[in-house]
Design a protein around this motif. Structure first.
Motif, PDB file in Angstrom:
ATOM      1  N   GLY A 148       0.825  -1.196   0.000  1.00 14.46           N
ATOM      2  CA  GLY A 148       0.000   0.000   0.000  1.00 14.46           C
ATOM      3  C   GLY A 148       0.863   1.251   0.000  1.00 14.46           C
ATOM      4  N   ASP A 149       0.216   2.400   0.152  1.00 14.58           N
ATOM      5  CA  ASP A 149       0.974   3.654   0.238  1.00 14.58           C
ATOM      6  C   ASP A 149       1.812   3.654   1.511  1.00 14.58           C
ATOM      7  OD1 ASP A 149      -0.094   4.592  -2.119  1.00 14.58           O
ATOM      8  OD2 ASP A 149      -1.786   5.573  -1.117  1.00 14.58           O
ATOM      9  N   MET A 150       3.028   4.157   1.385  1.00 17.94           N
ATOM     10  CA  MET A 150       3.965   4.143   2.496  1.00 17.94           C
ATOM     11  C   MET A 150       4.277   5.553   2.968  1.00 17.94           C
ATOM     12  SD  MET A 150       4.578   0.849   2.733  1.00 17.94           S
ATOM     13  CE  MET A 150       6.055   0.714   3.728  1.00 17.94           C
ATOM     14  N   THR A 151       4.527   5.678   4.265  1.00 14.10           N
ATOM     15  CA  THR A 151       5.065   6.911   4.832  1.00 14.10           C
ATOM     16  C   THR A 151       6.572   6.769   4.896  1.00 14.10           C
ATOM     17  OG1 THR A 151       3.078   7.282   6.171  1.00 14.10           O
ATOM     18  CG2 THR A 151       5.091   8.439   6.834  1.00 14.10           C
ATOM     19  N   VAL A 152       7.270   7.628   4.165  1.00 12.54           N
ATOM     20  CA  VAL A 152       8.721   7.511   4.035  1.00 12.54           C
ATOM     21  C   VAL A 152       9.407   8.551   4.907  1.00 12.54           C
ATOM     22  CG1 VAL A 152      10.655   7.548   2.422  1.00 12.54           C
ATOM     23  CG2 VAL A 152       8.420   6.714   1.675  1.00 12.54           C
ATOM     24  N   GLY A 153      10.494   8.142   5.565  1.00 14.24           N
ATOM     25  CA  GLY A 153      11.233   9.050   6.422  1.00 14.24           C
ATOM     26  C   GLY A 153      10.656   9.085   7.823  1.00 14.24           C
ATOM     27  N   GLY A 154      11.245   9.900   8.656  1.00  9.26           N
ATOM     28  CA  GLY A 154      10.796   9.999  10.037  1.00  9.26           C
ATOM     29  C   GLY A 154      11.486   8.976  10.917  1.00  9.26           C
ATOM     30  N   ASN A 155      11.255   9.094  12.196  1.00  7.60           N
ATOM     31  CA  ASN A 155      11.921   8.242  13.174  1.00  7.60           C
ATOM     32  C   ASN A 155      11.089   7.010  13.474  1.00  7.60           C
ATOM     33  OD1 ASN A 155      13.883   7.525  15.195  1.00  7.60           O
ATOM     34  ND2 ASN A 155      12.414   8.224  16.734  1.00  7.60           N
ATOM     35  N   ILE A 156      11.689   5.838  13.343  1.00  7.59           N
ATOM     36  CA  ILE A 156      11.079   4.580  13.753  1.00  7.59           C
ATOM     37  C   ILE A 156      11.922   4.026  14.889  1.00  7.59           C
ATOM     38  CG2 ILE A 156      10.454   2.249  13.071  1.00  7.59           C
ATOM     39  CD1 ILE A 156      10.040   3.238  10.252  1.00  7.59           C
ATOM     40  N   PRO A 157      11.352   3.787  16.064  1.00  5.64           N
ATOM     41  CA  PRO A 157      12.145   3.372  17.226  1.00  5.64           C
ATOM     42  C   PRO A 157      12.896   2.059  16.994  1.00  5.64           C
ATOM     43  CG  PRO A 157       9.921   4.008  17.869  1.00  5.64           C
ATOM     44  CD  PRO A 157       9.923   3.944  16.382  1.00  5.64           C
ATOM     45  N   ASN A 158      14.123   2.002  17.465  1.00  9.31           N
ATOM     46  CA  ASN A 158      14.911   0.782  17.339  1.00  9.31           C
ATOM     47  C   ASN A 158      14.294  -0.394  18.083  1.00  9.31           C
ATOM     48  OD1 ASN A 158      16.897   1.990  15.741  1.00  9.31           O
ATOM     49  ND2 ASN A 158      18.136   2.598  17.505  1.00  9.31           N
ATOM     50  N   ARG A 159      13.503  -0.114  19.104  1.00  5.34           N
ATOM     51  CA  ARG A 159      12.908  -1.190  19.898  1.00  5.34           C
ATOM     52  C   ARG A 159      11.990  -2.085  19.065  1.00  5.34           C
ATOM     53  NH1 ARG A 159       7.717   0.239  20.777  1.00  5.34           N
ATOM     54  NH2 ARG A 159       7.177   2.465  20.688  1.00  5.34           N
ATOM     55  N   LEU A 160      11.467  -1.566  17.954  1.00  5.88           N
ATOM     56  CA  LEU A 160      10.592  -2.380  17.110  1.00  5.88           C
ATOM     57  C   LEU A 160      11.338  -3.542  16.461  1.00  5.88           C
ATOM     58  CD1 LEU A 160       8.331   0.236  15.269  1.00  5.88           C
ATOM     59  CD2 LEU A 160       7.840  -1.107  17.325  1.00  5.88           C
ATOM     60  N   PHE A 161      12.674  -3.461  16.438  1.00  8.62           N
ATOM     61  CA  PHE A 161      13.474  -4.482  15.778  1.00  8.62           C
ATOM     62  C   PHE A 161      14.317  -5.278  16.777  1.00  8.62           C
ATOM     63  CE2 PHE A 161      12.978  -0.570  13.340  1.00  8.62           C
ATOM     64  CZ  PHE A 161      12.225  -1.033  12.265  1.00  8.62           C
ATOM     65  N   ASN A 162      13.977  -5.159  18.064  1.00  7.31           N
ATOM     66  CA  ASN A 162      14.705  -5.857  19.127  1.00  7.31           C
ATOM     67  C   ASN A 162      14.043  -7.216  19.358  1.00  7.31           C
ATOM     68  OD1 ASN A 162      15.654  -6.797  21.661  1.00  7.31           O
ATOM     69  ND2 ASN A 162      16.228  -4.708  22.239  1.00  7.31           N
ATOM     70  N   ILE A 163      14.639  -8.270  18.827  1.00  5.73           N
ATOM     71  CA  ILE A 163      14.041  -9.599  18.897  1.00  5.73           C
ATOM     72  C   ILE A 163      13.960 -10.094  20.336  1.00  5.73           C
ATOM     73  CG2 ILE A 163      14.362 -12.015  18.240  1.00  5.73           C
ATOM     74  CD1 ILE A 163      15.601 -10.993  15.624  1.00  5.73           C
ATOM     75  N   ILE A 164      15.004  -9.881  21.127  1.00  2.00           N
ATOM     76  CA  ILE A 164      15.004 -10.351  22.516  1.00  2.00           C
ATOM     77  C   ILE A 164      13.892  -9.682  23.322  1.00  2.00           C
ATOM     78  CG2 ILE A 164      16.325 -10.408  24.671  1.00  2.00           C
ATOM     79  CD1 ILE A 164      18.844 -10.693  22.977  1.00  2.00           C
ATOM     80  N   ALA A 165      13.742  -8.380  23.167  1.00  3.34           N
ATOM     81  CA  ALA A 165      12.683  -7.665  23.883  1.00  3.34           C
ATOM     82  C   ALA A 165      11.312  -8.157  23.444  1.00  3.34           C
ATOM     83  CB  ALA A 165      12.818  -6.166  23.648  1.00  3.34           C
ATOM     84  N   GLU A 166      11.161  -8.441  22.171  1.00  2.00           N
ATOM     85  CA  GLU A 166       9.871  -8.926  21.672  1.00  2.00           C
ATOM     86  C   GLU A 166       9.567 -10.316  22.214  1.00  2.00           C
ATOM     87  OE1 GLU A 166       6.409  -8.151  20.201  1.00  2.00           O
ATOM     88  OE2 GLU A 166       8.032  -6.754  19.698  1.00  2.00           O
ATOM     89  N   GLU A 167      10.588 -11.149  22.345  1.00  2.00           N
ATOM     90  CA  GLU A 167      10.382 -12.479  22.926  1.00  2.00           C
ATOM     91  C   GLU A 167       9.896 -12.371  24.373  1.00  2.00           C
ATOM     92  OE1 GLU A 167      13.367 -15.586  20.703  1.00  2.00           O
ATOM     93  OE2 GLU A 167      14.261 -14.196  22.154  1.00  2.00           O
ATOM     94  N   ARG A 168      10.460 -11.423  25.112  1.00  2.00           N
ATOM     95  CA  ARG A 168      10.016 -11.228  26.494  1.00  2.00           C
ATOM     96  C   ARG A 168       8.565 -10.785  26.542  1.00  2.00           C
ATOM     97  NH1 ARG A 168      15.369  -7.795  28.003  1.00  2.00           N
ATOM     98  NH2 ARG A 168      16.811  -9.548  28.375  1.00  2.00           N
ATOM     99  N   ALA A 169       8.199  -9.881  25.644  1.00  2.00           N
ATOM    100  CA  ALA A 169       6.831  -9.371  25.610  1.00  2.00           C
ATOM    101  C   ALA A 169       5.842 -10.485  25.264  1.00  2.00           C
ATOM    102  CB  ALA A 169       6.723  -8.230  24.587  1.00  2.00           C
TER     103      ALA A 169
END
Length: 203
Positions: free
Chosen positions: A178-199
């Motif tokens: 679909g249409d994408m929003t390009v640029g801007g800040n995306i938090p690094n936590r969204l790509f933290n596999i260990i933190a996601e496993e805990r959640a």
């Protein structure tokens, strides 16, 4: 190969409907496609996935190059795919054993998420065609064709609109962007596999 494994192979090319607005009437070169992908730093938006059995899934994609991507699938599927820290993890709510992990280097995702995308390098492109309205580039790991191949479909702007992954059994999975929003800040936590496993463990 199951649906989630096809998601793993398809993930690298969920890279956004981006591009300029100049009109064209010719095939995009591999250099133009590579430059387009290299220009992508952060992006987020919606996707629709069509599995080989016709099952349709939707969700949201987050991209942060180099090396990071996240797919959140909408209910009722509620799966998730995350790449970060050199690994790719598949989260399945039906699993009792945690995320299924793969080295990022063993998936086609590495081709797109590396610092410098160069599709003309290392024999990775095995198909390059134009039908008058869109350019299709088929890519695979030249050293590991058993990982499958990906057909990326670009409109002339250029803009990546969809891809089709063919796995090692011949099954195909299509991703429509679909249409994408390009640029801007995306938090690094969204790509933290260990933190996601805990959640997920706390659910």
């Amino acid at each position: 190969m199951n649906t989630l494994r096809r998601i793993l192979l398809a993930a690298p090319f969920a890279l956004a409907a981006l591009g300029g607005h100049a009109l064209r009437a010719e095939e995009l070169s591999l250099s133009e496609v590579s430059n387009y992908l290299n220009g992508l730093q952060t992006a987020q938006g919606a996707f629709t996935q069509i599995a080989s059995d016709g099952t349709i899934s939707t969700g949201t994609i987050y991209i942060k190059r180099p090396g990071r991507i996240r797919f959140e699938y909408d209910p009722p599927e509620e799966s998730m795919v995350i790449a970060g820290g050199g690994s790719l993890a598949i989260f399945d709510p039906r699993s009792n054993t945690g995320a299924e992990r793969y080295p990022l280097s063993e998936t086609p995702l590495k081709i797109i998420l590396q610092n410098n995308v160069n599709l003309a390098n290392e024999r990775m492109v095995v198909g390059h065609t134009y039908d008058g309205t869109s350019t299709t580039v088929t890519a695979q790991d030249p050293d590991h064709p058993e990982y499958g191949n990906i057909r990326l479909v670009f409109t002339d702007e250029p803009a990546l609109r969809q891809w089709i992954i063919t796995d090692n059994t011949g099954s195909e999975t299509t991703m429509v962007l679909g249409d994408m929003t390009v640029g801007g800040n995306i938090p690094n936590r969204l790509f933290n596999i260990i933190a996601e496993e805990r959640a997920w463990a706390e659910r």
